[in-house]
Write a protein that holds these residues in place. Structure first.
Motif, mmCIF file in Angstrom:
data_model
loop_
_atom_site.group_PDB
_atom_site.id
_atom_site.type_symbol
_atom_site.label_atom_id
_atom_site.label_comp_id
_atom_site.label_asym_id
_atom_site.label_seq_id
_atom_site.Cartn_x
_atom_site.Cartn_y
_atom_site.Cartn_z
ATOM 1 N N GLY A 14 0.797 -1.314 0.103
ATOM 2 C CA GLY A 14 -0.135 0.127 0.093
ATOM 3 C C GLY A 14 0.830 1.263 0.041
ATOM 4 N N GLY A 15 2.025 1.098 0.437
ATOM 5 C CA GLY A 15 2.907 2.157 0.562
ATOM 6 C C GLY A 15 3.293 2.948 -0.888
ATOM 7 N N TYR A 16 2.954 2.150 -1.926
ATOM 8 C CA TYR A 16 3.298 2.911 -3.578
ATOM 9 C C TYR A 16 2.273 3.640 -3.511
ATOM 10 N N ILE A 17 1.331 3.480 -2.941
ATOM 11 C CA ILE A 17 0.151 4.751 -3.251
ATOM 12 C C ILE A 17 0.584 6.216 -2.649
ATOM 13 N N ASN A 18 1.073 5.984 -1.113
ATOM 14 C CA ASN A 18 1.236 7.362 -0.516
ATOM 15 C C ASN A 18 2.578 7.593 -0.273
ATOM 16 N N ASP A 19 3.467 6.790 -0.882
ATOM 17 C CA ASP A 19 5.064 6.857 -0.636
ATOM 18 C C ASP A 19 5.493 6.519 0.934
ATOM 19 N N TRP A 20 4.518 5.566 1.441
ATOM 20 C CA TRP A 20 4.650 4.834 2.527
ATOM 21 C C TRP A 20 4.534 5.874 3.909
ATOM 22 N N GLY A 45 6.109 -3.553 6.533
ATOM 23 C CA GLY A 45 7.028 -2.708 5.564
ATOM 24 C C GLY A 45 8.271 -3.218 4.927
ATOM 25 N N PHE A 46 8.949 -2.349 4.256
ATOM 26 C CA PHE A 46 10.386 -2.738 3.699
ATOM 27 C C PHE A 46 11.272 -2.590 4.552
ATOM 28 N N LEU A 47 12.442 -3.436 4.313
ATOM 29 C CA LEU A 47 13.577 -3.338 5.009
ATOM 30 C C LEU A 47 14.567 -2.391 3.782
ATOM 31 N N ARG A 48 14.838 -1.321 3.832
ATOM 32 C CA ARG A 48 15.384 -0.500 2.790
ATOM 33 C C ARG A 48 16.560 0.275 3.618
ATOM 34 N N ASN A 49 17.458 0.797 2.566
ATOM 35 C CA ASN A 49 18.565 1.736 2.887
ATOM 36 C C ASN A 49 18.129 3.178 2.597
ATOM 37 N N VAL A 50 17.405 3.600 3.955
ATOM 38 C CA VAL A 50 16.900 4.875 4.015
ATOM 39 C C VAL A 50 17.136 5.529 5.246
ATOM 40 N N THR A 51 16.804 6.663 5.377
ATOM 41 C CA THR A 51 16.871 7.409 6.376
ATOM 42 C C THR A 51 15.441 7.212 7.280
ATOM 43 N N ALA A 221 -3.016 -10.254 0.758
ATOM 44 C CA ALA A 221 -4.362 -9.612 0.392
ATOM 45 C C ALA A 221 -4.056 -8.109 1.193
ATOM 46 N N SER A 222 -4.682 -7.130 1.160
ATOM 47 C CA SER A 222 -4.545 -5.827 1.495
ATOM 48 C C SER A 222 -5.930 -5.062 1.955
ATOM 49 N N LEU A 223 -6.090 -4.220 2.784
ATOM 50 C CA LEU A 223 -7.139 -3.682 3.124
ATOM 51 C C LEU A 223 -7.705 -2.810 2.073
ATOM 52 N N ASN A 224 -8.865 -3.205 1.637
ATOM 53 C CA ASN A 224 -9.569 -2.636 0.467
ATOM 54 C C ASN A 224 -8.833 -2.628 -0.685
ATOM 55 N N GLY A 225 -7.765 -3.573 -0.693
ATOM 56 C CA GLY A 225 -6.961 -4.014 -1.892
ATOM 57 C C GLY A 225 -5.933 -2.820 -2.054
ATOM 58 N N MET A 226 -5.589 -2.107 -1.103
ATOM 59 C CA MET A 226 -4.712 -0.756 -1.157
ATOM 60 C C MET A 226 -3.244 -1.508 -1.815
ATOM 61 N N GLY A 227 -2.843 -1.023 -2.747
ATOM 62 C CA GLY A 227 -1.430 -1.276 -3.402
ATOM 63 C C GLY A 227 -1.127 -0.501 -4.497
ATOM 64 N N ARG A 228 0.001 -0.753 -4.957
ATOM 65 C CA ARG A 228 0.167 -0.031 -6.316
ATOM 66 C C ARG A 228 -0.756 -0.189 -7.514
ATOM 67 N N ASP A 257 -13.345 -1.471 10.091
ATOM 68 C CA ASP A 257 -12.937 -0.227 10.774
ATOM 69 C C ASP A 257 -11.866 0.279 10.504
ATOM 70 N N ALA A 258 -10.738 -0.539 10.391
ATOM 71 C CA ALA A 258 -9.509 -0.093 9.836
ATOM 72 C C ALA A 258 -9.615 0.806 8.276
ATOM 73 N N ILE A 259 -10.572 0.135 7.504
ATOM 74 C CA ILE A 259 -10.552 0.435 6.086
ATOM 75 C C ILE A 259 -11.269 1.920 6.320
ATOM 76 N N GLU A 260 -12.393 1.797 7.121
ATOM 77 C CA GLU A 260 -13.086 3.282 7.012
ATOM 78 C C GLU A 260 -12.321 4.287 7.604
ATOM 79 N N GLU A 261 -11.583 4.144 8.885
ATOM 80 C CA GLU A 261 -11.152 5.092 9.569
ATOM 81 C C GLU A 261 -9.768 5.661 8.980
ATOM 82 N N HIS A 262 -8.812 4.517 7.929
ATOM 83 C CA HIS A 262 -7.555 4.852 7.629
ATOM 84 C C HIS A 262 -7.143 4.699 6.336
ATOM 85 N N ILE A 263 -8.096 3.666 5.725
ATOM 86 C CA ILE A 263 -7.537 3.434 4.413
ATOM 87 C C ILE A 263 -8.419 4.255 3.305
ATOM 88 N N LEU A 264 -9.750 4.370 3.451
ATOM 89 C CA LEU A 264 -10.628 5.192 2.362
ATOM 90 C C LEU A 264 -10.289 6.759 2.335
#
Length: 536
Positions: A14-20, A45-51, A221-228, A257-264
């Motif tokens: 889902g982070g591909y939608i909102n840059d995580w 989440g991702f293990l990445r070489n990031v700050t 799977a993901s909440l409401n199908g959220m993903g790239r 509840d998580a979909i309604e509050e955070h994903i939509l």
């Protein structure tokens, strides 16, 4: 049913939608709701070489990841993903039980490097999922060789990853059969499906019917199908299906509840779901960005997009190559024709005259605009030319089209006695045109290159040595997207408010070739404030 488990990938895919950038509170709340719902695996989440940023689901280390995990994980297992070429595995600490598994991805062109990364993850004590990108792109012999290597490695799981969403029932059946008959029975099957063909929920059911009872399986799977975009299998749908058909006991209320509050709220700002361009990328089993890139051009018909996608060689399909796609696009657009005769006739018609050029901006809807247009045409004995549309009040004059989609949509509305000017990129339409002009001649090169149809038409008028070009409906782009008059067939999806200054500069330069004036307010008019023509 212990043989079938679910993995939620919202916070990773889902982070591909909102840059995580979910925000710390949302991250923790989503995890808590998934735990309460009884989700078997939660990919955090991702293990990445990031700050490190506590508001994003990207982590340098397990220590950073620990900060967002709840103390009570109930039956849930936490998972992280790593792209083998985007994470330094030496930063991965020995497994202390915080993370129940690591999923590793790689391409078909770097299998050995990817599997070496996998081995190092396993050496640190982590159960491992091998997630090869785009399994649909593997010929059978290559896939069988990969399975031999995976069997020797002995990971926890191996995933069928339909990266480009191109899988159908027949292909899933074929790949499943290859895996079932060649993968060590102790290795868990994973399945990751996408919505390019709007089939993810159906294919999940097909897989559940195919699988042998003894083979343990994990469905992503993901909440409401959220993903790239276009998205993934919806967690709420597959949970409900398993509850009804397989006797599981997921508590879907927490998920909803998580979909309604955070994903939509995220989806409202950055939508995902089935879209035509991703069907096209799936059809040719290639990176989603190719079709997206061509659709954003805004001037290609579906037939032309399909033609260009089919030109991509196999080695270019898996990873998006912008420069290569642009090269194919420019070659397609720059179809050369012999346009000297057309130019000579246009010069004879327009040379030394005044012209009124119309673009389909909302200013054309103003009551005073039509009178201003008609008065100018009469008083100046000007020729009317529209760009990529026909005007309702048009009688005679000409229409200029450089956009195949707009030409198709307006074909039936051509006014009587109106002449048609086309650019050479509109393949197959030349027989309907009165004049065909080389696209390359008008689009320019280097810093002068501009595909805006209004600029192309103005450049043509400059070549034809008109005395004055009056512009109406050349409003420019607004951030709210209200750029075109009502009834106009299709807004240009690539239009941006930032383009206004660039186009204004082109118009200003063309003012050195001929007189250019604005009859209606325009964001391209750098003197609009002084002239009292500021757009609201």
């Amino acid at each position: 049913m212990e043989q079938i488990k679910l993995l939620d990938c919202t916070l990773r895919d889902g982070g591909y939608i909102n840059d995580w950038k979910f925000g710390r509170r949302t991250i923790q709340n989503v995890i808590a709701r998934l735990v309460d719902a009884g989700t078997d695996f939660i990919e955090v989440g991702f293990l990445r070489n990031v700050t490190y940023d506590e508001d994003r689901t990207l982590y340098n280390s397990i220590e950073e990841l620990k900060r967002i995990l709840p103390e009570n994980r109930k039956k849930s297992t936490f998972v992280a993903m790593a792209l083998h070429d985007q994470y330094d595995v030496s930063k991965l600490a020995e497994n202390d039980g915080t993370i129940g598994a690591v999923r590793v991805t790689f391409h078909d062109y770097d299998i050995d490097e990817g599997l070496e990364f996998c081995r190092r993850v396993m050496d640190k004590g982590y159960p491992l999922f091998v997630n090869p990108i785009n399994i649909m792109g593997y010929p059978d012999d290559t896939l069988l060789r990969l399975l031999e290597k995976v069997n020797r490695l002995g990971p926890y799981g191996f995933s069928i990853v339909d990266t480009f969403g191109s899988m159908t029932k027949a292909e899933l059946t074929r790949i499943y059969s290859l895996l079932e008959n060649n993968l060590d029975p102790k290795i868990v099957f994973g399945v990751h499906l996408h919505e390019n063909l709007a089939l993810s929920f159906s294919l999940a059911q097909v897989y559940l019917e195919l699988r042998k009872y003894q083979r343990r399986s994990v469905l992503d799977a993901s909440l409401n199908g959220m993903g790239r975009v276009p998205g993934n299998l919806c967690m709420e749908l597959i949970m409900d299906f398993l509850n009804r058909q397989y006797g599981t006991a997921y508590d879907i209320d927490y998920v909803l509840d998580a979909i309604e509050e955070h994903i939509l709220p995220i989806k409202k700002e950055e939508p995902w779901g089935y879209q035509t361009e991703y069907f096209l990328s799936a059809k040719y089993n290639l990176h989603r960005n190719y079709a997206e890139y061509l659709m954003e051009k805004g001037n290609l018909t579906t037939k032309e997009i399909k033609y260009l996608l089919k030109q991509l060689p196999k080695e270019k399909k898996a990873a998006f190559d912008r420069d290569y796609m642009e090269k194919l696009y420019q070659e397609h657009e720059n179809k050369r024709v012999s346009d000297e005769e057309s130019l000579n006739r246009l010069k004879g018609w327009f040379g030394g005259r005044k012209v009124l050029l119309l673009a389909p901006g909302k200013s054309l809807e103003r009551p005073e605009t039509k009178k201003r247009i008609l008065d100018y045409l009469k008083e100046e004995e000007a020729v009317l030319v529209t760009t990529n549309f026909y005007w309702d009040g048009q009688q005679g004059g000409a229409a200029f089209f450089s956009n195949a989609r707009r030409l198709e949509e307006y074909r039936a509305f051509r006014p009587k006695e109106s002449r048609l000017i086309l650019t050479s990129n509109l393949e197959g339409h030349g027989e309907t045109a009165d004049y065909v002009i080389n696209y390359e001649r008008l689009v320019g090169t280097g810093g002068e290159q501009c595909e805006n149809s209004g600029i192309l038409l103005l450049r043509l008028m400059g070549i034809c040595k008109v005395r004055e070009a009056a512009l109406a409906g050349f409003d420019g782009f607004r951030k709210d997207g209200q750029n075109y008059m009502d009834g106009y067939f299709g807004a240009f999806p690539g239009a941006r408010a930032e383009d206004n200054d660039r186009i204004a500069g082109c118009i200003e330069k063309l003012g050195n070739v001929m007189s250019v004036r604005f009859l209606t307010p325009s964001r391209y008019d750098r003197n609009s404030e002084a002239a009292g023509l500021r757009l609201e």
